[in-house]
Every structure is written in C-alpha cells, then in structure tokens.
Motif scaffolding. Structure first.
Motif, PDB file in Angstrom:
ATOM      1  N   THR A 275      30.905 -31.079  31.191  1.00  0.00           N
ATOM      2  CA  THR A 275      32.362 -31.136  31.138  1.00  0.00           C
ATOM      3  C   THR A 275      32.975 -30.556  32.402  1.00  0.00           C
ATOM      4  O   THR A 275      33.926 -31.106  32.977  1.00  0.00           O
ATOM      5  CB  THR A 275      32.874 -30.368  29.903  1.00  0.00           C
ATOM      6  N   ARG A 276      32.448 -29.450  32.866  1.00  0.00           N
ATOM      7  CA  ARG A 276      32.964 -28.801  34.077  1.00  0.00           C
ATOM      8  C   ARG A 276      32.815 -29.719  35.286  1.00  0.00           C
ATOM      9  O   ARG A 276      33.730 -29.846  36.115  1.00  0.00           O
ATOM     10  CB  ARG A 276      32.212 -27.484  34.293  1.00  0.00           C
ATOM     11  N   LEU A 277      31.689 -30.374  35.415  1.00  0.00           N
ATOM     12  CA  LEU A 277      31.462 -31.251  36.563  1.00  0.00           C
ATOM     13  C   LEU A 277      32.400 -32.451  36.542  1.00  0.00           C
ATOM     14  O   LEU A 277      32.908 -32.872  37.597  1.00  0.00           O
ATOM     15  CB  LEU A 277      30.000 -31.722  36.580  1.00  0.00           C
ATOM     16  N   VAL A 312      37.140 -25.997  26.593  1.00  0.00           N
ATOM     17  CA  VAL A 312      37.772 -27.109  27.300  1.00  0.00           C
ATOM     18  C   VAL A 312      37.140 -28.428  26.887  1.00  0.00           C
ATOM     19  O   VAL A 312      35.934 -28.534  26.698  1.00  0.00           O
ATOM     20  CB  VAL A 312      37.668 -26.906  28.829  1.00  0.00           C
ATOM     21  N   ALA A 313      37.989 -29.458  26.721  1.00  0.00           N
ATOM     22  CA  ALA A 313      37.513 -30.772  26.312  1.00  0.00           C
ATOM     23  C   ALA A 313      37.132 -31.590  27.531  1.00  0.00           C
ATOM     24  O   ALA A 313      37.717 -31.443  28.605  1.00  0.00           O
ATOM     25  CB  ALA A 313      38.594 -31.495  25.522  1.00  0.00           C
ATOM     26  N   PRO A 314      36.152 -32.477  27.396  1.00  0.00           N
ATOM     27  CA  PRO A 314      35.790 -33.342  28.528  1.00  0.00           C
ATOM     28  C   PRO A 314      36.894 -34.339  28.818  1.00  0.00           C
ATOM     29  O   PRO A 314      37.760 -34.591  27.972  1.00  0.00           O
ATOM     30  CB  PRO A 314      34.520 -34.047  28.040  1.00  0.00           C
ATOM     31  N   ALA A 317      38.996 -36.943  26.330  1.00  0.00           N
ATOM     32  CA  ALA A 317      39.145 -36.436  24.972  1.00  0.00           C
ATOM     33  C   ALA A 317      40.581 -36.051  24.666  1.00  0.00           C
ATOM     34  O   ALA A 317      41.018 -36.122  23.533  1.00  0.00           O
ATOM     35  CB  ALA A 317      38.238 -35.227  24.761  1.00  0.00           C
ATOM     36  N   ALA A 318      41.349 -35.635  25.699  1.00  0.00           N
ATOM     37  CA  ALA A 318      42.739 -35.240  25.504  1.00  0.00           C
ATOM     38  C   ALA A 318      43.624 -36.481  25.459  1.00  0.00           C
ATOM     39  O   ALA A 318      43.308 -37.512  26.037  1.00  0.00           O
ATOM     40  CB  ALA A 318      43.184 -34.319  26.633  1.00  0.00           C
ATOM     41  N   PRO A 319      44.792 -36.404  24.799  1.00  0.00           N
ATOM     42  CA  PRO A 319      45.676 -37.558  24.699  1.00  0.00           C
ATOM     43  C   PRO A 319      46.151 -38.076  26.040  1.00  0.00           C
ATOM     44  O   PRO A 319      46.353 -39.249  26.220  1.00  0.00           O
ATOM     45  CB  PRO A 319      46.854 -37.032  23.861  1.00  0.00           C
ATOM     46  N   ALA A 320      46.350 -37.164  27.006  1.00  0.00           N
ATOM     47  CA  ALA A 320      46.864 -37.583  28.310  1.00  0.00           C
ATOM     48  C   ALA A 320      46.424 -36.566  29.344  1.00  0.00           C
ATOM     49  O   ALA A 320      46.189 -35.402  29.025  1.00  0.00           O
ATOM     50  CB  ALA A 320      48.390 -37.679  28.278  1.00  0.00           C
TER      51      ALA A 320
END
Length: 378
Positions: A275-277, A312-314, A317-320
């Motif tokens: 996810t960080r990368l 933290v989401a990859p 994954a978030a709406p925007a």
C-alpha cells in the motif's frame, strides 16, 4: 551512455551471458530516478533477505559483498542466462570506486534461487519456466524467511500450486514483487497477475511505458529500459551489462525499495508495504490508474520517509482521491547527517503529520509536475 551489448538481458541460445565491461559513464538514469543514496543515511536495507527467483545469480561478480549472497539448499550462485544477476545487482550491488552503478539497497542479503534455465524455455514470456517449479522456488524463499520475494522471471501460466505459494507468502507477511513482462498482446504473466502481488510495469527515460502486458492488476512502474547492472560471467571482477532493456527488470527496482521500506518500518505487514509503495507513487497524468503504469512511477524517497496512518487504504479503495490520508515525507537528510540526526528528521516528520491535515504530498507533487524525467538529469 556508452554503446554496449544489444538491448536484451537474455543470453543467446547455447551461449552464456558476458559482460559489456566495467561501467564508468554517468550515473545510470534509472539510478538517478530512484536516487537510493538519498535514503542511505536512513536505511540501506540492513536485516532484509531478498529472494531473487529466476535464473540464478553469478556470485563471482565482486560488486556483491563477501557473504551477501546466501548459499545452502535451493540456491544457485551461477547464472548462464544473465537476468538473475542483473536483477540482483539492481537490488543490492555495493557502491564501488570503479563504477558509478550501485544497487538500491546494498545492505540487504540476497537469496539466489533458480527455477528456470531462462532463454528458450517459454516463447510466450521471454524465458519463463514452469509455474509448479516457480511455486517450489517461492516456497524455498519462504522457508529461508525472505522478507521480499522478487520474481525476476515470471511464468507464462498460473497453477493452483503457484496460487497457493503466493497465498502462503501473503499470510507470512512477505512482499512478493513480479514484473508485467508478457510479450504477446493480451497475455499475462504469473504471479504478476495474482492477488496480493505487487505487479510492476516499466518505463523508459522519457517516462513512457515499454512493456506489452497491461491490466487493472498493475501496481506501480519503474525503470525497465536502457539500464545498467551487474553482469554474469564476471570471473571475479566488477563487471556490467548495458544498455539493457527488459521490462522484467523494473521489478528489481521496486523490490530494492520494498527492502528499504521494510528495514525502516519493521512493524509493517507485507500488505502495508505494498500500500505504501502504490500510494506514494508519482501518479500518471490522468491522476487515475493506468493499465500499463499502475498507480504511477515509483517514488523511493516518499515510500520510505512518508508518515502514513497504520490503517491507510490502498489506492482505489477510497471513494475519491481527495479522501486520501495525509502523507508527509520527512525532510531530506543533509549529506553529512549522522544516524542520530536522521532519526530526529524522521521524528520531525511524524510530528508534522500529526499537526497538518494535508493531502497526499507525493500525489500532489506528481499532479503538479506531471512527472517529467528530465528533473532527474544531473
């Protein structure tokens, strides 16, 4: 860059790879883009074991430190094909006064594993081997407790055994990095296209994608054309091949940075490293996922030094994009920074993250500048 061997990483059938010579030109463009020396005051990858799975690694190239290449059951310290040695050098070759080339994470240990002889073993993936043999190789890497598993030569087909090996790697917290290197339109390589693997696209010095393989599983992109690295057939010397164009080698840059991240953030899970990368990569011009560039070009400094929430989401994954969490890179260490000062810088970055509600710094910079490779030119 000086003219060397043809733009291929693979030895001709019936022949073994030979060096172009000892590289003494300007710092290779891929090395300038990733700029690992900027991170070495923080970490050089110490304590990490990176498995290089492919065609073996030639341990006679002396740009690998004594004892850096692990031995024992399942390892192979020779490499006729050459790709394994090139990939291993990108990951961990030592700085040396005789050359401007150095690996991303010279503090790592390398576990060389051969599962394919390379050239000619599969027409559809540039020399990849049997997925069952690749699964066994991944199992060997996990048995040896590799924290990063680099698939230097992916397979052309998936199998239940290979899928199971990837699932085991993920459950044990290992980071699996594999290049999108299929040469036929619409084809996929494995475990590149498997869930839980960081699939890597490749770019040339102009920032253009160079691989044929594409898909929604691509995570990030890294240098994969006109490269310099360590060569097989060195015979006890520091020797290199250049210029090399092979999309499979882009994964080596990402694996090296993954090792730096793991060394600097030892409590992260494998999924958190991935996810960080992807979250800190320089976004494509569209700001969205690109089927050949993934979430953008690797940003090594942001990946290692940024402060991210643990949950933290990859990307995707978030709406925007606007809802992405704060990412605050730590200040760059001065050339003479001591270990204590580097630690202070990192702590300052944490404090800044707690105080500021900002958007993703790495993404914002990428969108503003549209990632122009010329800024990495000295």
């Amino acid at each position: 860059m000086a003219i060397g061997l043809p733009a291929s990483a693979v030895a001709a059938p019936g022949q073994c790879a030979n060096p172009s010579g000892t590289y003494t030109g300007e710092v290779p463009w891929g090395q300038r883009l990733v700029d690992p020396a900027r991170l070495w005051p923080l970490t050089r990858g110490e304590g990490q074991l990176v498995a290089v799975i492919g065609t073996g690694v030639d341990g006679q190239n002396t740009q690998f430190a004594p004892g850096q290449l692990e031995g024992g059951a399942g390892t192979e310290r020779s490499d006729c094909d050459g790709r394994g040695t090139i990939a291993a050098g990108i990951v961990g070759a030592q700085p040396d006064a005789s050359t401007t080339f150095a690996g991303v994470a010279p503090g790592v240990r390398l576990l060389p594993i051969r599962y394919t002889e390379g050239s000619g073993s599969s027409a559809s993936d540039g020399g990849g081997g049997d997925p069952g043999a690749l699964a066994d190789a991944i199992g060997t890497a996990l048995d040896r407790h590799a924290s990063v598993v680099l698939i230097a030569v992916p397979a052309a087909f998936d199998s239940p055994q290979l899928a199971g090996a990837v699932s085991r790697a993920r459950s044990e917290g290992a980071v699996v990095v594999s290049a999108a290197s299929a040469t036929q339109q619409g084809a996929r390589t494995y475990p590149t296209a498997s869930s839980g693997v960081l699939a890597v696209g490749s770019v040339n010095p102009a920032g253009e994608p160079v691989q044929t393989e594409a898909g929604d599983y691509l995570g990030v992109a890294a240098p994969g054309a006109e490269l310099v690295s360590t060569s097989a057939g060195a015979g006890g010397a520091v020797a290199h091949r250049w210029p090399v164009t092979d999309p499979g080698l882009a994964a080596a840059y990402v694996a090296g940075v993954a090792a730096l991240v793991r060394a600097y953030h030892p409590n992260l899970t494998g999924d958190q490293v991935l996810t960080r990368l992807t979250l800190t990569a320089h976004r494509p011009p569209s700001g969205r996922h690109d089927p050949r560039l993934g979430w953008g070009v690797l940003d090594a400094y942001a990946a290692v030094s940024s402060t991210l929430p643990a949950d933290v989401a990859p990307p995707g994954a978030a709406p925007a994009p606007a809802s992405a969490p704060a990412v605050v890179p730590a200040a760059a260490p001065a050339p003479a920074t001591s270990d204590l000062a580097a630690g202070t810088i990192a702590l300052a970055g944490v404090a800044l993250a707690a105080a500021a509600g900002v958007t993703v710094a790495a993404v914002r910079r990428a969108r503003r500048r549209n990632w122009r490779p010329s800024r990495f030119t000295p």
